[in-house]
Design a protein around this motif. Structure first.
Motif, PDB file in Angstrom:
ATOM      1  N   LEU A  96      -1.206  -1.222  -6.364  1.00 27.23           N
ATOM      2  CA  LEU A  96      -2.360  -1.424  -5.486  1.00 27.23           C
ATOM      3  C   LEU A  96      -3.646  -0.977  -6.177  1.00 27.23           C
ATOM      4  O   LEU A  96      -4.643  -1.695  -6.172  1.00 27.23           O
ATOM      5  CB  LEU A  96      -2.168  -0.645  -4.185  1.00 27.23           C
ATOM      6  CG  LEU A  96      -3.401  -0.511  -3.284  1.00 27.23           C
ATOM      7  CD1 LEU A  96      -3.739  -1.828  -2.619  1.00 27.23           C
ATOM      8  CD2 LEU A  96      -3.173   0.570  -2.249  1.00 27.23           C
ATOM      9  N   PHE A  97      -3.636   0.197  -6.787  1.00 26.80           N
ATOM     10  CA  PHE A  97      -4.826   0.708  -7.462  1.00 26.80           C
ATOM     11  C   PHE A  97      -5.234  -0.217  -8.603  1.00 26.80           C
ATOM     12  O   PHE A  97      -6.403  -0.585  -8.737  1.00 26.80           O
ATOM     13  CB  PHE A  97      -4.592   2.119  -8.013  1.00 26.80           C
ATOM     14  CG  PHE A  97      -4.462   3.188  -6.967  1.00 26.80           C
ATOM     15  CD1 PHE A  97      -4.559   2.921  -5.604  1.00 26.80           C
ATOM     16  CD2 PHE A  97      -4.226   4.498  -7.350  1.00 26.80           C
ATOM     17  CE1 PHE A  97      -4.423   3.919  -4.656  1.00 26.80           C
ATOM     18  CE2 PHE A  97      -4.092   5.511  -6.401  1.00 26.80           C
ATOM     19  CZ  PHE A  97      -4.195   5.219  -5.065  1.00 26.80           C
TER      20      PHE A  97
ATOM     21  N   SER B 149     -11.408  -0.301  -0.319  1.00 22.34           N
ATOM     22  CA  SER B 149     -11.940   0.994  -0.750  1.00 22.34           C
ATOM     23  C   SER B 149     -12.119   1.081  -2.262  1.00 22.34           C
ATOM     24  O   SER B 149     -12.893   1.895  -2.750  1.00 22.34           O
ATOM     25  CB  SER B 149     -11.029   2.132  -0.271  1.00 22.34           C
ATOM     26  OG  SER B 149      -9.836   2.197  -1.044  1.00 22.34           O
ATOM     27  N   MET B 150     -11.432   0.190  -3.000  1.00 18.70           N
ATOM     28  CA  MET B 150     -11.476   0.270  -4.466  1.00 18.70           C
ATOM     29  C   MET B 150     -12.032  -0.966  -5.148  1.00 18.70           C
ATOM     30  O   MET B 150     -12.219  -0.957  -6.362  1.00 18.70           O
ATOM     31  CB  MET B 150     -10.066   0.527  -5.004  1.00 18.70           C
ATOM     32  CG  MET B 150      -9.510   1.878  -4.630  1.00 18.70           C
ATOM     33  SD  MET B 150      -7.845   2.098  -5.259  1.00 18.70           S
ATOM     34  CE  MET B 150      -6.893   1.369  -3.936  1.00 18.70           C
TER      35      MET B 150
ATOM     36  N   HIS C  71      -2.328  -0.968   6.153  1.00 25.81           N
ATOM     37  CA  HIS C  71      -3.313  -0.277   5.324  1.00 25.81           C
ATOM     38  C   HIS C  71      -3.779  -1.089   4.124  1.00 25.81           C
ATOM     39  O   HIS C  71      -4.801  -0.767   3.517  1.00 25.81           O
ATOM     40  CB  HIS C  71      -2.740   1.059   4.831  1.00 25.81           C
ATOM     41  CG  HIS C  71      -2.572   2.058   5.912  1.00 25.81           C
ATOM     42  ND1 HIS C  71      -1.361   2.632   6.204  1.00 25.81           N
ATOM     43  CD2 HIS C  71      -3.447   2.555   6.806  1.00 25.81           C
ATOM     44  CE1 HIS C  71      -1.509   3.468   7.216  1.00 25.81           C
ATOM     45  NE2 HIS C  71      -2.759   3.428   7.600  1.00 25.81           N
ATOM     46  N   LEU C  72      -3.060  -2.139   3.763  1.00 25.95           N
ATOM     47  CA  LEU C  72      -3.360  -2.881   2.533  1.00 25.95           C
ATOM     48  C   LEU C  72      -4.802  -3.385   2.452  1.00 25.95           C
ATOM     49  O   LEU C  72      -5.491  -3.080   1.469  1.00 25.95           O
ATOM     50  CB  LEU C  72      -2.365  -4.026   2.352  1.00 25.95           C
ATOM     51  CG  LEU C  72      -2.526  -4.871   1.094  1.00 25.95           C
ATOM     52  CD1 LEU C  72      -2.347  -4.022  -0.164  1.00 25.95           C
ATOM     53  CD2 LEU C  72      -1.523  -6.026   1.107  1.00 25.95           C
TER      54      LEU C  72
ATOM     55  N   MET D 169      -7.303  -0.383   2.030  1.00 22.38           N
ATOM     56  CA  MET D 169      -7.162   0.319   0.745  1.00 22.38           C
ATOM     57  C   MET D 169      -7.725  -0.514  -0.394  1.00 22.38           C
ATOM     58  O   MET D 169      -8.392   0.013  -1.285  1.00 22.38           O
ATOM     59  CB  MET D 169      -5.696   0.681   0.490  1.00 22.38           C
ATOM     60  CG  MET D 169      -5.180   1.799   1.379  1.00 22.38           C
ATOM     61  SD  MET D 169      -6.127   3.341   1.208  1.00 22.38           S
ATOM     62  CE  MET D 169      -5.817   3.732  -0.515  1.00 22.38           C
TER      63      MET D 169
ATOM     64  N   ALA E 198       0.824  -1.211   0.000  1.00 22.39           N
ATOM     65  CA  ALA E 198       0.000   0.000   0.000  1.00 22.39           C
ATOM     66  C   ALA E 198       0.855   1.258   0.000  1.00 22.39           C
ATOM     67  O   ALA E 198       0.463   2.286  -0.555  1.00 22.39           O
ATOM     68  CB  ALA E 198      -0.923   0.005   1.220  1.00 22.39           C
ATOM     69  N   HIS E 199       2.040   1.186   0.589  1.00 17.75           N
ATOM     70  CA  HIS E 199       2.876   2.375   0.746  1.00 17.75           C
ATOM     71  C   HIS E 199       3.990   2.486  -0.289  1.00 17.75           C
ATOM     72  O   HIS E 199       4.384   3.583  -0.650  1.00 17.75           O
ATOM     73  CB  HIS E 199       3.489   2.386   2.157  1.00 17.75           C
ATOM     74  CG  HIS E 199       2.451   2.341   3.224  1.00 17.75           C
ATOM     75  ND1 HIS E 199       2.252   1.237   4.021  1.00 17.75           N
ATOM     76  CD2 HIS E 199       1.521   3.249   3.596  1.00 17.75           C
ATOM     77  CE1 HIS E 199       1.257   1.479   4.849  1.00 17.75           C
ATOM     78  NE2 HIS E 199       0.793   2.695   4.615  1.00 17.75           N
TER      79      HIS E 199
ATOM     80  N   PRO F  37       1.832   2.072  -4.671  1.00 19.58           N
ATOM     81  CA  PRO F  37       0.423   2.465  -4.706  1.00 19.58           C
ATOM     82  C   PRO F  37      -0.224   2.305  -6.080  1.00 19.58           C
ATOM     83  O   PRO F  37      -1.404   1.964  -6.165  1.00 19.58           O
ATOM     84  CB  PRO F  37       0.430   3.925  -4.256  1.00 19.58           C
ATOM     85  CG  PRO F  37       1.834   4.397  -4.476  1.00 19.58           C
ATOM     86  CD  PRO F  37       2.705   3.197  -4.298  1.00 19.58           C
TER      87      PRO F  37
ATOM     88  N   SER G 284      -6.571  -3.618  -7.212  1.00 18.26           N
ATOM     89  CA  SER G 284      -7.865  -3.471  -6.541  1.00 18.26           C
ATOM     90  C   SER G 284      -9.004  -3.224  -7.513  1.00 18.26           C
ATOM     91  O   SER G 284     -10.093  -3.777  -7.358  1.00 18.26           O
ATOM     92  CB  SER G 284      -7.806  -2.315  -5.540  1.00 18.26           C
ATOM     93  OG  SER G 284      -6.782  -2.531  -4.592  1.00 18.26           O
TER      94      SER G 284
END
Length: 160
Positions: free
Chosen positions: A45-46, A76-77, A69-70, A73, A38-39, A42, A49
């Motif tokens: 990750l986007f 969320s998507m 946070h993974l 996050m 996640a960090h 990113p 997801s």
């Protein structure tokens, strides 16, 4: 057949996440495994997801330690069910930071959360989600739970 994606924030999470891989193999459920930070990644990750469901993924298991946070996050998507595995890592505060980071999601962004280092249960939960609409997987879960019962009964009998 539906697939389960197993992702983790770092390769150091692999010993914990291997338990999810192992149990899903036992249920003969196809998995894909990757590192998605996640960090540190990113953009990856986007992309992961937002597109996992387009690749036949039915459930995502996301393991992370520290700030963890993974899973949130991804949730969320992604329109898919997400199961978070808090990992007790070297930079963790006894794992509680990871547990709370995954557990305390805001309304509208659910993440099912298993116990600290509980990747095996995450795999079982993913199989149960798939089994709710796949009788073959459901039958494997029923057989697995029966084997757990029989193991306890045998252990009890051996104590007598």
């Amino acid at each position: 057949m539906s697939k389960v994606a197993i992702i983790m924030g770092s390769i150091s999470d692999m010993p914990v996440m291997q338990e999810a891989i192992n149990i899903l193999k036992e249920f003969n459920i196809e998995t894909e495994v990757d590192i998605v930070s996640a960090h540190r990644t990113p953009e990856k990750l986007f992309d992961f997801s937002q597109n996992a469901h387009k690749r036949g993924i039915a459930v995502i298991i996301a393991g992370a330690g520290g700030a963890a946070h993974l899973p949130g996050m991804v949730a969320s998507m992604s329109p898919l069910p997400i199961i978070g595995v808090p990992v007790k890592s070297s930079n963790s505060i006894d794992g509680w930071d990871s547990v709370l980071s995954i557990l305390q999601m805001p309304g509208g962004v659910p993440v099912a959360t298993v116990a600290l280092n509980g990747a095996k249960n995450a795999g079982i939960l993913a199989a149960q989600i798939i089994g709710s609409s796949d009788k073959v997987v459901l039958d494997r879960i029923i057989a697995y739970k029966e084997s757990l019962k029989q193991a306890v009964l045998k252990a009890s009998e051996n104590l007598q």
